[in-house]
Each structure stands twice: as structure tokens, then as C-alpha cells.
Design a protein around this motif. Sequence first.
Motif, mmCIF file in Angstrom:
data_model
loop_
_atom_site.group_PDB
_atom_site.id
_atom_site.type_symbol
_atom_site.label_atom_id
_atom_site.label_comp_id
_atom_site.label_asym_id
_atom_site.label_seq_id
_atom_site.Cartn_x
_atom_site.Cartn_y
_atom_site.Cartn_z
ATOM 1 N N TRP A 84 19.181 17.448 -33.921
ATOM 2 C CA TRP A 84 18.563 17.600 -35.186
ATOM 3 C C TRP A 84 18.334 19.271 -34.871
ATOM 4 C CZ3 TRP A 84 16.976 14.280 -32.059
ATOM 5 C CH2 TRP A 84 16.217 14.033 -30.792
ATOM 6 N N TRP A 85 18.037 19.744 -36.351
ATOM 7 C CA TRP A 85 17.729 21.436 -36.340
ATOM 8 C C TRP A 85 16.864 21.520 -37.445
ATOM 9 C CZ3 TRP A 85 22.849 18.897 -37.023
ATOM 10 C CH2 TRP A 85 23.838 18.683 -36.345
ATOM 11 N N ARG A 86 15.981 23.553 -37.073
ATOM 12 C CA ARG A 86 15.502 23.455 -37.962
ATOM 13 C C ARG A 86 16.248 23.872 -39.101
ATOM 14 N NH1 ARG A 86 12.935 25.838 -33.584
ATOM 15 N NH2 ARG A 86 13.532 27.982 -34.299
ATOM 16 N N ALA A 87 15.735 23.428 -40.427
ATOM 17 C CA ALA A 87 16.642 24.093 -41.398
ATOM 18 C C ALA A 87 16.358 25.876 -42.089
ATOM 19 C CB ALA A 87 16.199 23.152 -42.768
ATOM 20 N N VAL A 88 14.802 26.346 -41.554
ATOM 21 C CA VAL A 88 14.965 27.388 -41.796
ATOM 22 C C VAL A 88 15.641 28.263 -41.199
ATOM 23 C CG1 VAL A 88 13.283 27.293 -40.275
ATOM 24 C CG2 VAL A 88 13.046 29.060 -42.484
ATOM 25 N N ASP A 89 16.067 28.076 -39.922
ATOM 26 C CA ASP A 89 16.630 29.587 -38.729
ATOM 27 C C ASP A 89 18.281 28.766 -38.883
ATOM 28 O OD1 ASP A 89 15.574 28.058 -37.277
ATOM 29 O OD2 ASP A 89 14.604 29.716 -36.627
ATOM 30 N N GLY A 90 18.025 27.325 -38.476
ATOM 31 C CA GLY A 90 19.189 26.378 -37.577
ATOM 32 C C GLY A 90 19.464 26.517 -36.483
ATOM 33 N N ALA A 91 18.038 26.402 -36.030
ATOM 34 C CA ALA A 91 17.760 26.383 -34.390
ATOM 35 C C ALA A 91 18.081 25.097 -34.268
ATOM 36 C CB ALA A 91 16.821 27.416 -33.800
ATOM 37 N N ARG A 92 18.848 24.870 -33.211
ATOM 38 C CA ARG A 92 17.912 23.469 -32.409
ATOM 39 C C ARG A 92 16.981 23.029 -32.062
ATOM 40 N NH1 ARG A 92 22.573 20.009 -29.590
ATOM 41 N NH2 ARG A 92 23.999 21.482 -30.238
ATOM 42 N N ALA A 93 16.776 21.670 -32.572
ATOM 43 C CA ALA A 93 15.504 21.022 -32.120
ATOM 44 C C ALA A 93 15.506 19.931 -30.961
ATOM 45 C CB ALA A 93 14.434 20.583 -33.953
ATOM 46 N N GLY A 94 16.109 19.245 -31.229
ATOM 47 C CA GLY A 94 16.356 18.172 -30.204
ATOM 48 C C GLY A 94 17.597 17.906 -30.548
ATOM 49 N N SER A 95 17.715 16.438 -29.351
ATOM 50 C CA SER A 95 19.038 15.321 -29.267
ATOM 51 C C SER A 95 18.810 14.800 -29.063
ATOM 52 C CB SER A 95 20.123 16.818 -28.457
ATOM 53 O OG SER A 95 19.594 16.435 -27.063
ATOM 54 N N ALA A 96 19.568 13.279 -28.403
ATOM 55 C CA ALA A 96 19.324 11.985 -27.817
ATOM 56 C C ALA A 96 20.959 11.939 -27.754
ATOM 57 C CB ALA A 96 18.555 11.163 -28.314
ATOM 58 N N GLU A 97 20.893 10.438 -27.177
ATOM 59 C CA GLU A 97 22.489 10.253 -27.233
ATOM 60 C C GLU A 97 22.362 8.064 -27.225
ATOM 61 O OE1 GLU A 97 23.964 10.947 -24.206
ATOM 62 O OE2 GLU A 97 24.461 12.686 -23.971
ATOM 63 N N LEU A 98 23.610 7.870 -28.349
ATOM 64 C CA LEU A 98 23.778 6.821 -27.853
ATOM 65 C C LEU A 98 24.923 6.124 -27.228
ATOM 66 C CD1 LEU A 98 22.881 5.722 -31.799
ATOM 67 C CD2 LEU A 98 21.179 4.917 -29.561
ATOM 68 N N PRO A 99 25.357 4.916 -27.260
ATOM 69 C CA PRO A 99 26.440 4.704 -26.432
ATOM 70 C C PRO A 99 27.558 4.279 -27.283
ATOM 71 C CG PRO A 99 24.795 2.634 -26.425
ATOM 72 C CD PRO A 99 24.007 3.698 -27.402
ATOM 73 N N ARG A 100 27.550 4.480 -28.661
ATOM 74 C CA ARG A 100 28.851 4.795 -29.455
ATOM 75 C C ARG A 100 28.842 5.385 -30.554
ATOM 76 N NH1 ARG A 100 28.373 -0.164 -27.338
ATOM 77 N NH2 ARG A 100 25.907 -0.610 -27.891
ATOM 78 N N PRO A 101 29.495 5.461 -31.617
ATOM 79 C CA PRO A 101 29.177 6.549 -32.594
ATOM 80 C C PRO A 101 28.598 5.536 -33.629
ATOM 81 C CG PRO A 101 31.296 5.564 -32.488
ATOM 82 C CD PRO A 101 30.819 4.683 -31.571
ATOM 83 N N VAL A 102 27.265 7.166 -33.800
ATOM 84 C CA VAL A 102 26.176 7.116 -35.109
ATOM 85 C C VAL A 102 26.677 6.736 -36.267
ATOM 86 C CG1 VAL A 102 23.847 7.825 -36.187
ATOM 87 C CG2 VAL A 102 25.079 8.661 -33.260
ATOM 88 N N LYS A 103 25.702 5.864 -36.559
ATOM 89 C CA LYS A 103 26.220 5.362 -38.059
ATOM 90 C C LYS A 103 24.970 5.423 -39.038
ATOM 91 C CE LYS A 103 27.390 0.734 -40.379
ATOM 92 N NZ LYS A 103 26.762 -0.961 -40.250
ATOM 93 N N ASP A 104 24.142 5.554 -39.025
ATOM 94 C CA ASP A 104 22.659 5.924 -38.986
ATOM 95 C C ASP A 104 21.920 6.535 -39.214
ATOM 96 O OD1 ASP A 104 21.688 6.241 -42.048
ATOM 97 O OD2 ASP A 104 20.678 4.294 -42.423
ATOM 98 N N VAL A 105 21.121 7.764 -39.743
ATOM 99 C CA VAL A 105 19.959 8.091 -39.242
ATOM 100 C C VAL A 105 19.338 8.565 -39.808
ATOM 101 C CG1 VAL A 105 21.492 10.147 -37.516
ATOM 102 C CG2 VAL A 105 21.057 10.458 -39.954
#
Length: 606
Positions: free
Chosen positions: A313-334
Motif C-alpha cells: 500500500w502507498w500514499r496516493a498523494v506522493d506515491g510513497a510506500r506506506a507498508g507491505s505484508a505477505e500471504l502464502p498464495r496469490p492475493v485474491k482481494d484487498v
Amino acid sequence: MKRDASQQAGYDVFISYSHSRDTGLAEALQSELQRFACPWYRPRALRVFRDKTDMAASPQLWPEIERALRVSRWFVLMASPASAASPWVRREVEWWQTNRSPERLLIALTDGTITWAGGDFDQARTDAIPPSLSRYFAYEPLWIDLRSLRPPPGTTGRPRLGDVVAEFAAPVHERPKDTLVGEHIKRQRQTRRVVRQVIAALATLAVLATAAAVTAVVQRDEAVRQALIATAGRAAAESAAMAPDRMDVAQLLAVEAYRMWPDEQTRAALLSAVTASPALVRHLQAGAPVSAVGGSQDGRVVVAGTRDGRVLWWRAVDGARAGSAELPRPVKDVAADRTGRVVAATDGTSVLTTPATRLPKTWGGPVDAIALSPSGRFLAVVVPGRLTRVDLTTGARRTTRTFDRPVDVAMPSASTIVVGDVAGQWEYYTGTNLRLTLSSRHSVMGAHGFAPTFSSNGAYFTHTRTNGGPMPLYPTIRPLSITNDSAPKEARSHGNSPQAIALSDDGLHLAVADGTAIYVSSVDLRGEQVTLPGSGAVIEGGLRFLGDRDHLVSAAGDVVTVWDLQHAGRIGERAKVSLYRSCSGCDAPRAEGERRRHPRGRADRG
């Protein structure tokens, strides 16, 4: 001992001198005798022996000197009191007296005096001649006075003998002095002429080499210039070709092309790239193919999931990365709450939230969709036939029965959940016990509808038609008696099979991704359809309104793109102007041309 090669060839002159007194004059005499009347193409005219230069290191010095004496034609005595007293000079003179004729002995007076009287040297007044030379000469010998050429005491450097060297060279060459001097002058002129010619040739070669080098440098620079022009031209052409599919790459190529060679072609490519899609705000690189996209309800945070299981996830105003996480398989929904403080994601089996919360390991089936309440406290999870509401603060869960084929879920408030299914039906659940309060009861899509789509808050529903006609828009809070023919509003579609559809939360705008562009229309067919080129091939479900009806987020490949319909472009800006009507009967003024100041002080366009 093996004889030296130079001794086998023989010497023209043997110089005998005092090392302590006459080394400088001996060196000068040896050098100038070797060069006198010498052609320019030969190393020397005479071969002269001097023990400092022609003797190899040997413990037996006299045998070496004797061998040199034996192969020498002439003997030059550097006469001085020091040489007369030198045992080595005496021994060399005595050997010559014994083995050679006095006609082959030349005397160079370097110091002291020589006096001839009565057929012999006057021993009382002569101190520069070894005693053994007494009565050796039948006639008075000719000696050359070099005393004036001796350098002053304490000075260094080799003295120049000048024309006096001809006195020694003439008998050795066995030629008259004037003839030899004339030949020497001739040789000098030849040497100077050859030197001048060589210098001229070298200068010419240097000029030619310099010209060739300059030409090579110019040609190299021209080749580099042409290569840069060609490379920049190819980059500009590739930028234009890639603009529909990969606007991010097209813009980078256009910038690099202009940096390499700023000309009309690259300038036009750069201008085309930055103005092709004014609503495009920025590209966000996910680093892997994107499989799901969403955002916060206030439009400040963009969320994406990738096929390699990462959630970003990013801040929309400047495109800076705001965080990240991981799942075992391809992400289906956020999903995200109102401000983006809480983010949730699922890979179809497990669900994660950030900040991390203890959640069930299984949900009774494959997870189809998730949603977060505006505050981020509650999480809704739908699987075939089941809806689960989780309190992320207390961990309390509530489950109820729902559609067997759900496709979407929304939480417009903490107490309301909307679930939609693949057939175009929806249900409202309210309260902590998930009571069913509203239902569409039957499908509104009919036989010719497909791709059911809900707005992010679940308040509106639409679908496409196989004939490509206008898309119907249904508010999900309408009374239950809805039929296929009772859709109150419609919006423009684009094509028969768009990749993705998005509805604004207020139900006033519809966005359709088809091909490599996004088309935004107003509901009720009002206004013109806005085209957003350069989106690339948007993935299925990869298009969402972000916060309001003016902001969008799309996903294509490994790029997430943020759009703003009110954005004036990267090189433009919006400005408010005042337009005045000159009379009530005239046409309305049009905004065109350059900006100027109105007479009343306000900006105007004419």
C-alpha cells in the motif's frame, strides 16, 4: 683471454693520457676525431681507443692495453707533466717506441712545455715529454698545442676543439688538411640538410598525423552523434508505440530520448507522452503482476495484491510506500478502512490484517471477498454460502447464511453488510446478529447480462450487456420489487466485453476498462464520455474508484496507476477566469487564445 671484437677489427688511433689531468681533453679529442668528416649515415669516421671507453673489466690491465696498441695504426700522446710522470703512459710510449715508427706518433701538448734544441728535446726546459722519447725523433716533431682549450679549474663540461682536430685527423686519414677540412664542411652541410629534411618530414608526418587524428576524432564524434540521434529516434518511436499499453514505460523512454538528443522528434515524443493522458497522476511499481487492487474510502491510500502473495500500500498523494505484508498464495482481494490505517487481504484461503489480528485459520470454504468497516474495527468475509463478521478488537465472530456464489461484499457502516452474487443479486445484513433486512430476491441481469459489479460501498449495482448497449444502474436500497425492465438509470458502455468495471460510491459515474484505455461516463447518459488512454490491459476486477468520483485506481501487469479526472496534466495547471458578456443579445463568450488581464483587473481569456 678472448680478444674483444673491437680489437679484432683494429683501431685507427690510440690515445695515451693522464687520467688525473687530461680526461676531459681526451674525451673531447676521441669524440671529435670519430665525428670529423663523417658521413651522416655512418656512426663514426675513425675508431679511436681510449682505455676508459674501450676496455672491458679485467684483472689484467696491461695485456688489454697491449692488445689495443698492437691493432692501432696511430699513437696520440696527450703530453703534460702529469702524463710524463705516469708509469702507464711511459709504458705505452715505450711499447710504441719498440714496435712502431716515430712517424705514427702525434703529440698534443695539454700542459707544461716542450722545447726542441740541437736535434733533441731540451731536457732542462721540457717537462711534458717522457724521458724515453729523448733521441727517438730524427727531426723535430710537430706537436699541437691544446693548452688554451683546457677548461678552467673547477668547471665541468667537455671542451670543444674546433678546427684544431683537423691537425690530428689529416695524417690519420692520410689526406691533406685543407681537403679534409673541406670534406668535413661538406659532410656537415649534408648532415644539416639531411637533418632539415628529416625534421621537415617528421613535421609533415606530425601534421598529417594530427590532421588524421583530428579527422578521426571528428568522425568518431560524428559517429557518436549519429548513434545518439538514431538511438534517441528509436526510443521516441518506441515511446509512441508503447503509450497505449505501457504509459509508464512510454514516458520513461520519451524522457530518455530527449536527454540523449533534444531535437524536434524527441521533443514531440516527450510532449506527446506527458500530454497523452492528462488525468494520469502517477504509476506505482508493484514488482510483480498485480492480482487485486483497492483503496481507502478517503482516497489517500492505494492497496494492491500481487500474484507472488505480497500486499502493498502507498500514499496516493506522493506515491510513497506506506507498508507491505505477505500471504502464502496469490492475493485474491484487498480492502482498507476509511483512512487506510487498517488494511486486509486474502489469498482465497487465509486472511490477514494490518495491524495484525488473530483470525481463524479456516473460514468454512474458499474466501471469495472481504471488506472492512469505515472505522477498521470490523471485518466481513464471504465464502460460498456463508458470511462472517469479525470484531478485530475483541475477536468476536458472527456467521450467517448467504449466497452460494458470492462475488463481492461491502461494509458501508459498522452495522451494515452488503453481499452480491454472480447472478446479479444482493442482500443487506444489519446489526450484530447479521439480520437479513433487504434482498433483491431475484437476478436483475437476465439472460443477456454478465460481469456483475457493485460500488465500493455496495450502494449501487451494474452489469454489462452482450449487445454492448447502455449499462443499467440499480441502487441496492430500492424496494424489493425489481424487474429486468425497471432500471431507473443507464450509463454508456464501451465494447461487449470490458476487462473491468467500476462504480462511484455516489452512483453518478461509471468507469469501464476496455483494450488499453479507461472510459468514464456520467450516469443517465449526461455529458461526453471521458477517455483515459495509457492504462494498459487492466486485469479483471482491477479498476476501482478511489474515495470519490474524480479519482480512480487501475492495475495492469505489475503497475498500479492513479488517475484524477480533475488533473490538468503534468505540464498544465487549472486557473479560474472570469468571462464577461458584452450584451444580453450576444452569444456567450468562448475561452480560447492566450490569457490576458481584464480591464477591471481580473484574468480573462479572449
